[in-house]
Design a protein around this motif. Structure first.
Motif, short mmCIF file in Angstrom:
data_model
loop_
_atom_site.label_atom_id
_atom_site.label_comp_id
_atom_site.label_asym_id
_atom_site.label_seq_id
_atom_site.Cartn_x
_atom_site.Cartn_y
_atom_site.Cartn_z
N ARG A 174 0.84 -1.21 0.00
CA ARG A 174 0.00 0.00 0.00
C ARG A 174 0.87 1.25 0.00
N GLY B 109 -3.26 4.67 0.88
CA GLY B 109 -3.98 3.41 1.03
C GLY B 109 -4.24 2.69 -0.27
N ASN B 110 -3.74 3.24 -1.39
CA ASN B 110 -3.90 2.55 -2.67
C ASN B 110 -3.13 1.23 -2.66
N ILE B 111 -3.73 0.20 -3.20
CA ILE B 111 -3.09 -1.12 -3.25
C ILE B 111 -2.18 -1.18 -4.47
N ARG B 112 -0.93 -1.43 -4.24
CA ARG B 112 0.02 -1.51 -5.34
C ARG B 112 -0.27 -2.74 -6.20
#
Length: 285
Positions: A266, A270-273
């Motif tokens: 993340r 909070g974006n999911i890689r």
């Protein structure tokens, strides 16, 4: 856990005369925990503004499982008689010190972050930039002593992990990841406008899958990327007001990252890689 506070030190910005000059007090640490008789565990320092120190924002010994996240560190100045680091952790063994999602603005000295006599330091998802031409010791004519992230020759860190960070417009020299211990890895980072690097400055750090924009060559990386373009939407730190938008303008122009099982997936928002099929380089997915 400590957080949501501000500490302003006594090392004012633009104080070139050094310690003892009128209004100049360089020998100050904002948070001081140097008790070597007792191991400290499970500290968190978060959501805080620590600035204008003439030496360190945090000095510590004998720490384990310590987390620095979502902090803004600024104007950590250095001079020939007070060598600085934003955090200085050494002297007694320390393990698993994690720095994530922090901003480092004009953090001078030996390193931006130095850990020594340590194992398992992690530095990911951070943004590091310089705006001040005069914040480095010797009046901006030199550079960081050891590296932008690293250790010391007699106080070494083993198994460090430095990944998915942005190093932007860094001044002076020694702006690589430079660990003298064993097992250090540096992947998926972006350097922008950091021209004064050499391959030998990486010391014992194994590095690959990094992108260097206006920052010289590949420094021996088989999967590195070198370009003269600007990869960010609007990161111009010298504009009025400053851009500070380090999102990628076109992720397709950034080379493919490596994905390792020990990586946090993340970014600071909070974006999911890798959720869109590609794990981006840099701090923001």
């Amino acid at each position: 856990e400590i957080g949501e506070f501000e500490i302003e030190g006594g090392g004012p910005d633009g104080c070139p005369e050094g310690n003892g000059a009128p209004g100049c007090d360089w020998s100050n640490d904002l948070i001081y925990n140097a008790d070597i008789t007792q191991q400290e565990h499970h500290w968190t320092v978060s959501y805080s503004y620590l600035h204008n120190s003439g030496r360190t924002a945090f000095i510590g010994r004998a720490l384990s499982d310590v987390l620095f996240e979502y902090n803004y560190f600024a104007d950590i100045e250095s001079h020939t008689n007070q060598h600085s680091e934003t955090t200085s952790i050494y002297g007694v063994p320390s393990d698993r010190i994690i720095y994530r999602y922090n901003i480092f603005d004009d953090a001078a000295g030996t390193c931006v972050v130095c850990t020594g006599n340590a194992d398992g330091t992690q530095f990911y998802g951070n943004i590091v930039f310089d705006t001040d031409q005069y914040f480095l010791y010797t009046g901006g004519g030199a550079g960081r002593g050891n590296g932008v992230v690293g250790d010391w020759s007699v106080e070494q860190t083993n198994n460090a992990r430095v990944y998915n960070n942005v190093f932007y417009d860094l001044k002076g020299t020694n702006n690589t990841v430079a660990y003298r211990g064993t097992g250090a890895l540096a992947y998926n980072n972006i350097w922008y406008s950091v021209p004064n690097m050499t391959q030998t400055q990486w010391i014992n750090t194994a590095h690959d899958y990094n992108s260097f924009f206006e920052s010289g060559g590949l420094y021996g990386e088989l999967n590195g990327q070198a370009s003269m373009s600007d990869p960010f939407i609007n990161a111009n730190i010298n504009a009025t007001p400053p851009g500070l938008d380090f999102r990628l303008s076109n992720p397709n122009n950034i080379a493919t990252s490596t994905i390792q099982p020990w990586m946090n997936n993340r970014d600071m928002f909070g974006n999911i890689r890798g959720a869109d099929g590609k794990w981006d380089r840099g701090a923001i997915e």
